[in-house]
Design an enzyme around this catalytic site. Structure first.
Site, mmCIF file in Angstrom:
data_model
loop_
_atom_site.group_PDB
_atom_site.id
_atom_site.type_symbol
_atom_site.label_atom_id
_atom_site.label_comp_id
_atom_site.label_asym_id
_atom_site.label_seq_id
_atom_site.Cartn_x
_atom_site.Cartn_y
_atom_site.Cartn_z
ATOM 1 N N SER A 97 0.700 -1.175 -0.504
ATOM 2 C CA SER A 97 0.255 0.202 -0.283
ATOM 3 C C SER A 97 0.496 1.348 -0.178
ATOM 4 O O SER A 97 1.188 1.615 -0.721
ATOM 5 C CB SER A 97 -1.077 -0.207 1.415
ATOM 6 N N ASP A 237 -2.480 6.566 -3.474
ATOM 7 C CA ASP A 237 -0.926 6.007 -2.953
ATOM 8 C C ASP A 237 -0.621 4.902 -3.702
ATOM 9 O O ASP A 237 -0.934 4.643 -4.972
ATOM 10 C CB ASP A 237 -1.968 5.378 -1.821
ATOM 11 N N ASP A 239 -1.033 1.369 -3.964
ATOM 12 C CA ASP A 239 -1.711 0.701 -4.529
ATOM 13 C C ASP A 239 -3.532 1.142 -5.155
ATOM 14 O O ASP A 239 -3.600 0.149 -5.732
ATOM 15 C CB ASP A 239 -2.212 -0.576 -3.168
ATOM 16 N N ASP A 241 -5.422 2.448 -3.194
ATOM 17 C CA ASP A 241 -7.158 2.285 -2.613
ATOM 18 C C ASP A 241 -7.443 3.213 -2.444
ATOM 19 O O ASP A 241 -8.541 3.754 -1.596
ATOM 20 C CB ASP A 241 -7.434 1.014 -2.105
#
Length: 449
Positions: A97, A237, A239, A241
């Site tokens: 992430s 960000d 990843d 999400d």
């Protein structure tokens, strides 16, 4: 201990590549998950991180011993959810992430795109398997093209049809992350007047850590908005999400303010919808939801809990202070692209700039999240409860205390010896005074241990 079991979190598996997560761990994890989902279809993808790409073949080799594996390529987490739902029995993305580049990890969801909790569902079945020379050779020679499936085209087709093209001038910081693939192509088609920065994949994240919440990570997008006279800026960000938003003046909009803006637009379409918000959010969020005919539902913090709650109550939308925005429309998972679509809709229909919307919804001064490193989380929380015993108490997630002209939530971190404080008041003076009071109280209690 092999593969330090502390890497198993409530929402994902996460650790430093080469130290906490290595090839042996990835192979063992793949084999354990493969056994759990024997003869099932598993979709696998990865973010741009170096560790994710290094661990990928070992993880897949472990999976393939028991399950049918399909490889989606380098994708965002929302794209993994989108590709998994209704088509595969399990979706897995190798990602850490918004963490620094040395981290990697694994996120998983079931066939309904509901997250699996590694600490509850994977850690109990995890065991070490020997990484033999033949396994190493198989991983080294793994041809990912043989497993490749194209889920990106359907994703692009959906959002290009669903999201309205706009002539607004925007700036986008992709943070060199996973959204430099499909999401970049979608935004490029939706906006004729867009400025893209940090828009190539690089797992070293050369511009900045891919975090939408840290101010030092927002300097590039703020600069790009001001330099190019944009009407708004957005940042993803690592990843993809989370969605961070800044207005035309470079001011950052908090996740709860964005939640209120989006909720209002959704309730114009579905006036009696159930809308979930995390308990750190400003009280403007439930006020707006109820004002426009919706049903406001408070939730624990974290995508695992929010998605499960949304499914259970059939909620239309959910938002978090941490810039996660979830939509029933696509399967109760995060979609920064849909969130952006509703924000633009609000600007158009209200005929207001983003700074005007921000001012309208920023009714109550909010501290933002403040972290305290402490020796004993439970002891300090009990003492804080005693200190505010005359106020209303809720214990949905940590402690939430509601007093006459302010409220706050204090909750423990799941992974570190931290307490996280969010406080809101009716005026700036009270907010600052109460934050200082609680800071001093926590420091005094911690010093006594």
């Amino acid at each position: 201990m092999f593969g330090d079991l502390m890497v198993f979190k409530a929402y994902d598996i996460r650790g430093i590549y080469g130290r906490e997560l290595d090839e042996n761990f990835a192979y063992s994890l793949g084999k354990c998950i493969g056994k759990k989902f024997e003869n099932k279809k598993i979709l696998v993808g990865n973010d741009v991180r170096i560790g994710s790409k290094e661990l990928l073949p070992y993880f897949i080799v472990g999976l393939k011993e028991y399950a049918d594996v399909f490889y989606a390529g380098t994708i965002s987490t929302p794209l993994m959810y989108f590709g998994t739902k209704g088509k595969y029995d399990l979706g897995v993305i190798l990602t850490a992430s918004h963490n620094p580049p040395e981290y990697t990890g694994f996120k998983m969801c079931d066939k309904e795109a509901i997250p699996l909790s590694p600490i509850e569902e994977i850690k109990p079945i995890f065991k070490k398997y020997e990484l033999t020379e033949s396994i190493k050779e198989e991983a080294k020679n793994l041809n990912l093209d043989d497993l490749k499936v194209n889920i990106i085209e359907e994703y692009k087709k959906f959002f290009l049809k669903r999201c309205k093209a706009s002539d607004k001038k925007i700036a986008v910081d992709f943070a060199n992350g996973a959204t430099t693939i499909a999401e970049k192509e979608i935004l490029n088609e939706l906006f004729d007047n867009a400025v893209f920065i940090n828009d190539y994949p690089d797992g070293n994240f050369p511009a900045h850590q891919p975090d939408t919440l840290k101010m030092e990570c927002l300097k590039d997008i703020i600069r790009a908005v001001k330099k190019n006279n944009c009407e708004l800026g957005l940042i993803f960000d690592g990843d993809g999400d989370r969605l961070g938003i800044v207005d035309e003046n470079g001011n950052v909009l908090r996740g709860d303010i964005l939640t209120a803006i989006i909720a209002k637009e959704i309730l114009k379409e579905k006036s009696n919808a159930k809308i979930v918000y995390d308990l750190r959010c400003s009280k403007i969020v439930p006020e707006i939801i109820e004002k426009y005919g919706g049903i406001a539902i408070k939730s624990r913090v974290g995508h695992y809990f929010i998605k499960k709650l949304m499914h259970e109550i059939d909620a239309e939308f959910a938002g978090e202070l941490s810039n996660h925005f979830y939509f029933k429309e696509i399967g109760y998972f995060e979609s920064p692209l849909l969130a952006l679509n509703y924000i633009l809709k609000a600007m158009d229909e209200e005929n207001k700039s983003l700074s005007e919307l921000n001012k309208e919804f920023s009714k109550y001064p909010h501290s933002g999240e403040i972290n305290f490193r402490v020796k004993d989380q439970k002891y300090i929380m009990e003492k804080i409860k005693e200190h505010f015993k005359d106020c209303k108490l809720e214990e949905l997630d940590g402690i939430s205390i509601y007093c006459k002209n302010f409220w706050f939530n204090l909750r423990p971190s799941n992974t570190e010896p931290l307490l996280r404080l969010n406080l809101e008041a009716d005026d700036e003076k009270t907010m600052k005074e109460k934050v200082e009071e609680i800071k001093n109280l926590i420091a005094k209690l911690d010093a006594s241990l």
